[in-house]
Design an enzyme around this catalytic site. Structure first.
Site, mmCIF file in Angstrom:
data_model
loop_
_atom_site.group_PDB
_atom_site.id
_atom_site.type_symbol
_atom_site.label_atom_id
_atom_site.label_comp_id
_atom_site.label_asym_id
_atom_site.label_seq_id
_atom_site.Cartn_x
_atom_site.Cartn_y
_atom_site.Cartn_z
ATOM 1 N N ARG A 235 6.013 -17.497 -7.761
ATOM 2 C CA ARG A 235 5.007 -17.813 -8.786
ATOM 3 C C ARG A 235 5.574 -18.385 -10.071
ATOM 4 O O ARG A 235 4.894 -18.431 -11.088
ATOM 5 C CB ARG A 235 4.125 -16.590 -9.042
ATOM 6 C CG ARG A 235 3.318 -16.241 -7.821
ATOM 7 C CD ARG A 235 2.287 -15.150 -7.997
ATOM 8 N NE ARG A 235 1.960 -14.710 -6.655
ATOM 9 C CZ ARG A 235 2.647 -13.768 -5.991
ATOM 10 N NH1 ARG A 235 3.640 -13.130 -6.570
ATOM 11 N NH2 ARG A 235 2.325 -13.463 -4.751
ATOM 12 N N ASP B 296 -6.198 -1.459 0.737
ATOM 13 C CA ASP B 296 -5.188 -2.390 0.230
ATOM 14 C C ASP B 296 -5.664 -3.148 -1.008
ATOM 15 O O ASP B 296 -5.428 -4.340 -1.149
ATOM 16 C CB ASP B 296 -4.741 -3.379 1.319
ATOM 17 C CG ASP B 296 -3.589 -4.266 0.834
ATOM 18 O OD1 ASP B 296 -2.681 -3.755 0.158
ATOM 19 O OD2 ASP B 296 -3.626 -5.484 1.095
ATOM 20 N N ASN C 6 -0.568 -1.528 -3.718
ATOM 21 C CA ASN C 6 -1.040 -0.499 -2.802
ATOM 22 C C ASN C 6 0.013 0.582 -2.538
ATOM 23 O O ASN C 6 1.206 0.311 -2.532
ATOM 24 C CB ASN C 6 -1.421 -1.141 -1.471
ATOM 25 C CG ASN C 6 -0.236 -1.804 -0.791
ATOM 26 O OD1 ASN C 6 0.235 -2.833 -1.253
ATOM 27 N ND2 ASN C 6 0.270 -1.212 0.286
ATOM 28 N N GLY D 212 5.098 -4.056 -0.725
ATOM 29 C CA GLY D 212 4.151 -2.964 -0.480
ATOM 30 C C GLY D 212 3.852 -2.769 0.991
ATOM 31 O O GLY D 212 3.415 -1.700 1.413
ATOM 32 N N GLU D 213 4.088 -3.792 1.791
ATOM 33 C CA GLU D 213 3.848 -3.681 3.240
ATOM 34 C C GLU D 213 5.114 -3.248 3.974
ATOM 35 O O GLU D 213 5.161 -3.233 5.203
ATOM 36 C CB GLU D 213 3.357 -5.022 3.793
ATOM 37 C CG GLU D 213 1.882 -5.282 3.502
ATOM 38 C CD GLU D 213 1.577 -5.329 2.023
ATOM 39 O OE1 GLU D 213 2.189 -6.140 1.315
ATOM 40 O OE2 GLU D 213 0.734 -4.545 1.567
#
Lengths: 594, 594
Positions: free
Chosen positions: A131, A318, A276, A192-193
């Protein structure tokens, strides 16, 4: 102006620098509308420019004036920086940075291409996005996919220092833009995953040494909470995070920090959100899972949290809380307020007092949001609708028609704020989902998702997105422009009365700030998930945006996925996108006809 | 117009078709300036449009109106077709074809992506380019890299038939655009650096069966020569090719056929050129190596050669003769002539009588050409300067400062011709070389090059290219615009008095047809090696071009090469190119401001 700026940059490079200088420099530069000096436009995350050559009346005469292919396919999030006569353009993995000469239609002054092990690619959940870069003190800061943070000489592209901000072998990657605050560069972490322990780290811009590191979950000395840290106006007390996790689960508890970072220089607070809790299967992790899904207000010098607010305790959907915090002084229910406005993935638009974290407004910014009836303004907790609780049915139960979908009513795509209208211009998703949690065990570096899902537009609707104007003082939609797909691009508001955003089909659009009426559109080479920015050069205002479809919404195309269940459920809903656009990173710079 | 065309296309698809119909259809369509119906613009290879909304006076108001990323990196040669409201865009390997809807800013109607073994990539000498598709009889014809020729339904993109035109395991690939003539689709073969036996094959458009196949080298029954075949006005006699090769060398003798194809319906002759004899080491292959480096005029129905002309007997420099043949009725030395004009790689601009092959003019179109003093107009043979003979020094001798370099004073980039000025607008290379032949043995599918070379601008010059206007009746340069790099893009001449071409840095340029004065430039996303085309849609004239740097001149960037000796010597001279542009295939469509 250019000469002055060039001298300033030169001075910043040449002189022995202190943190105070870097901060003063940025504070000054962010107010210069000719430049775009930080990935968020300014510290307040307004994405508003006082430039007004381009107006409601003449925006129809906008045209591309030059273009630049980045040489990289897949999703291009973020926006370039403009400093003096230089533009800094970043790419997704392999995270190339280009310094382009604005005096020469974007001729390349230098190119930096880090060497990264491509094994990081499958560790990135939602496309290989990046980003953007940050600038200060004559340096460009890049957070690479492999979690290396590197400082480059802004004039030459040569490495000044680099440090490891995380370990891809444990699922830790970087996708977010760093932000420089005072003498520190702040950078979060993605994963987060993959069961990371999310944190924000502040590095000294001089040499990359760690100034402070604040985790999202864990013991107080890791999350940098003290006795004065409050939530909803009250001290959170000791071990506020640990108390909400079973056993050691917090160690793989998520709360990743991959969003935009804001800063209030007067309060000396930095703001960002956490993602999450890991896993996505709520059955496996009882408790509120604090401080996942939380807004943090931290002291810029020490990292200690002044206040926190958890939007979605014990997440079952999520609904990452990482979306940007917009700092605006606005009337809230009639009272002039130092507000923080946040459009959460969970579909509520929150307005808080940014000094003390008091919750002032929490209203749905998409009327189809159904997982909660409302937010209890006393407790700050959402009132969950049992039908849409993915925990209620237990593991392997498919909960259906939950709105919003996991990618939220809004995701990373940043909103803009206009101090002239006091309105917020919000690129939104209009997507619902079926969600089925399942038991998953943790292995370092392997996906730790624990749910399958599929996404689709709300019943009765065909549009997957809306671009809306929001009154954050009232918690009301002022106008709403439907879009066939999620608006995954960041917005730009300008003093010319025009708001810009991009669409997944590839259109740059300009709309009337007051009414939302479309004033202009141009089909860029690929779908836009980048953020629109503006600058002035040689006395002329330009609008620029990266196209290059991808991101979570475009993951099907970006990663060449075909099955609806691939790509965390994003393939099905967005399948039609491939009829509109194809991959390819291109910067398009627009100006008015002469 | 659109409706009429759509009906015509529909009729062509629906009706049982005959070859005559297909040809009549194309003959009619090529005269409709609203469309761009064949890769060469028209059968005469004029690349001239009678459209004249865009003029010398208003071309400065040109702007991109929509853009389309192809999703493919590396070099994008060729141009899209426009038929009715559809635009057909091709890509380099993997050779995707897109059908775009002109009524909807290029929305994708269908996409065809062949499955090809990527092992074909290293068998392509000079980037993975493809020069476009052909149309007829409701079908789109694509010659894939792996030498599969496929016919697609123009409305749906579904395969109608496909045939193997060659074997990549033997170094046979396809890069050129097919051309439909009458009821046949003609396609050549690439692989001069792999010892192929070059040929042109005509397939029946109905079912892909072979109508005729004519080799460039070999026995008469393979090269389709008969007793009436002439060269320089005289019958060539029996076994004219075999007699110029040692033993069986002709079987791996090259003469590839990867250029543009022209057709004169009145004479019923097709024209194209053959490439270098294999290997590049001249010492290894004594003789004239006929009919490599040759212009062929063949009967469209039978393939039998009416006449031939060999530009470079016994090539010592890789001066492929494949460049396009432009068929123009022009005054040659005062006499109105059915001419064929050809700008050869060897640096001579040839004008011949296209009916009988009589050589009328042969003059240097770059004054720095030094390998030959002149062409003997009686024999047609060049007078080679011994200093620049790469054979004279023998194997492992490095001959220096030969002009032009192996990629010629012009390569595949097609010139344009204006019937209003009677001038030819020629994109040229201005490059010299050192050349060192070495002994090489043939292995099927392996490079059979036999020389190393390095390229650089002529002594005292810094420009690697010129865009010139040429008087083919006199053999004289009328004006010449220097360009920093080779002009590797095809030109377009228009009735508006404007000539267009692209540059390797990425500029689309418009110049005054009379004077060469630059009238407009726009920086497209990547370097341009595609051909500029024009069409009218909805009453408005558009200009379109593919950018996407690569090709032989851009092979260093396209294939990520770094050593100067890589990429057949193209890396060194063009190294600076990476300061101007990066990879990425994008179509840019331009129109005038309203």
């Amino acid at each position: 102006m250019y000469l002055k700026r060039a001298l300033l940059v030169a001075a910043a490079v040449a002189l022995p620098t202190s943190g105070v200088l870097a901060n003063e420099e940025l504070m000054k530069m962010e107010k210069n509308p000719n430049e775009w000096v930080m990935p968020t436009g300014d510290y307040a995350n307004h994405r508003y420019s006082t430039l007004k050559q381009i107006t409601k009346d003449n925006v129809k005469n906008l045209h591309p004036v030059w273009t630049f292919s980045t040489g990289v396919l897949r999703g291009h999030e973020g926006a370039p920086l403009v400093i003096g006569n230089m533009m800094y353009v970043h790419t997704p993995f392999p995270n190339i940075v280009y310094a382009l000469d604005l005096n020469k239609n974007g001729q390349i002054v230098w190119k930096y291409e880090p060497r990264q092990d491509p094994s990081v690619i499958p560790v990135m959940c939602c496309d290989t996005v990046n980003r953007g870069v940050a600038f200060a003190d004559g340096k460009i800061f890049l957070a690479q996919a492999d979690a290396t943070l590197v400082a480059l000489d802004a004039k030459t592209g040569k490495e000044v220092w680099k440090v490891k901000n995380g370990d891809p072998k444990k699922g830790e990657t970087n996708t977010s833009a760093p932000q420089v605050v005072k003498d520190k560069v702040l950078v979060g972490i993605s994963g987060g995953e993959f069961g990371v322990q999310g944190r924000m780290t502040a590095y000294n811009i001089k040499d990359g040494s760690v100034a402070w590191k604040a985790y999202s979950v864990g013991p107080d000395d890791q999350i940098l909470f003290d006795s004065k840290t409050t939530s909803m106006g009250k001290p959170v007390g000791k071990d506020s995070s640990l108390a909400t996790w079973q056993g050691d689960q917090w160690k793989i508890g998520g709360g990743a920090t991959w969003g935009w970072i804001s800063y209030d220089p007067q309060l000396n607070l930095v703001y960002y959100g956490s993602g999450n809790p890991s896993t996505w299967n709520p059955v496996q992790r009882p408790g509120d899972n604090k401080w996942s899904m939380t807004i943090f207000a931290r002291n810029a010098d020490t990292g200690v949290a002044k206040w926190v607010y958890q939007m979605t305790p014990h997440d079952e959907w999520d609904y990452d809380g990482i979306n940007e915090m917009i700092l605006a002084d606005i009337p809230v229910k009639g009272k002039e307020t130092k507000a923080l406005v946040h459009f959460d993935r969970n579909g509520f638009g929150y307005t808080l007092n940014r000094d003390n974290g008091e919750l002032l407004v929490a209203e749905k910014y998409d009327p189809k949001v159904n997982w909660a009836t409302h937010v209890d303004m006393k407790t700050g907790r959402p009132e969950v609708v049992k039908q849409y609780s993915t925990q209620a049915g237990g593991e392997d139960h498919n909960s259906q028609n939950i709105c919003p979908a996991a990618l939220g009513s809004k995701d990373q795509q940043p909103a803009a704020y206009s101090p002239t209208t006091h309105l917020f211009y919000v690129p939104t998703n209009h997507v619902c989902m079926d969600y089925e949690p399942f038991k998953v065990s943790y292995t370092a570096g392997q996906p730790y998702v624990g749910a399958t899902l599929s996404m689709y537009p709300p019943k009765g609707d065909s549009n997957l997105g809306n671009f809306i104007a929001w009154d954050a003082g009232q918690g009301k939609i002022v106008w709403s422009d439907p879009e066939p797909f999620s608006v995954w691009s960041g917005a730009l508001a300008t003093a010319g009365g025009v708001v810009f955003y991009g669409t997944l089909e590839g259109y740059l659009k300009a709309v009337d700030m007051q009414t939302g009426k479309e004033l202009y559109r141009f089909k860029t080479p690929s779908g836009i998930i980048g953020n629109v920015m503006t600058y002035e050069h040689g006395g002329k205002q330009y609008i620029a945006v990266l196209s290059g479809v991808g991101g979570w919404a475009g993951i099907g195309m970006a990663a060449g996925l075909t099955k609806d269940t691939d790509g965390l459920g994003a393939v099905g809903a967005y399948k039609a996108l491939s009829s509109y656009t194809q991959l390819g990173g291109v910067l398009t710079v627009f100006g008015l006809s002469n």
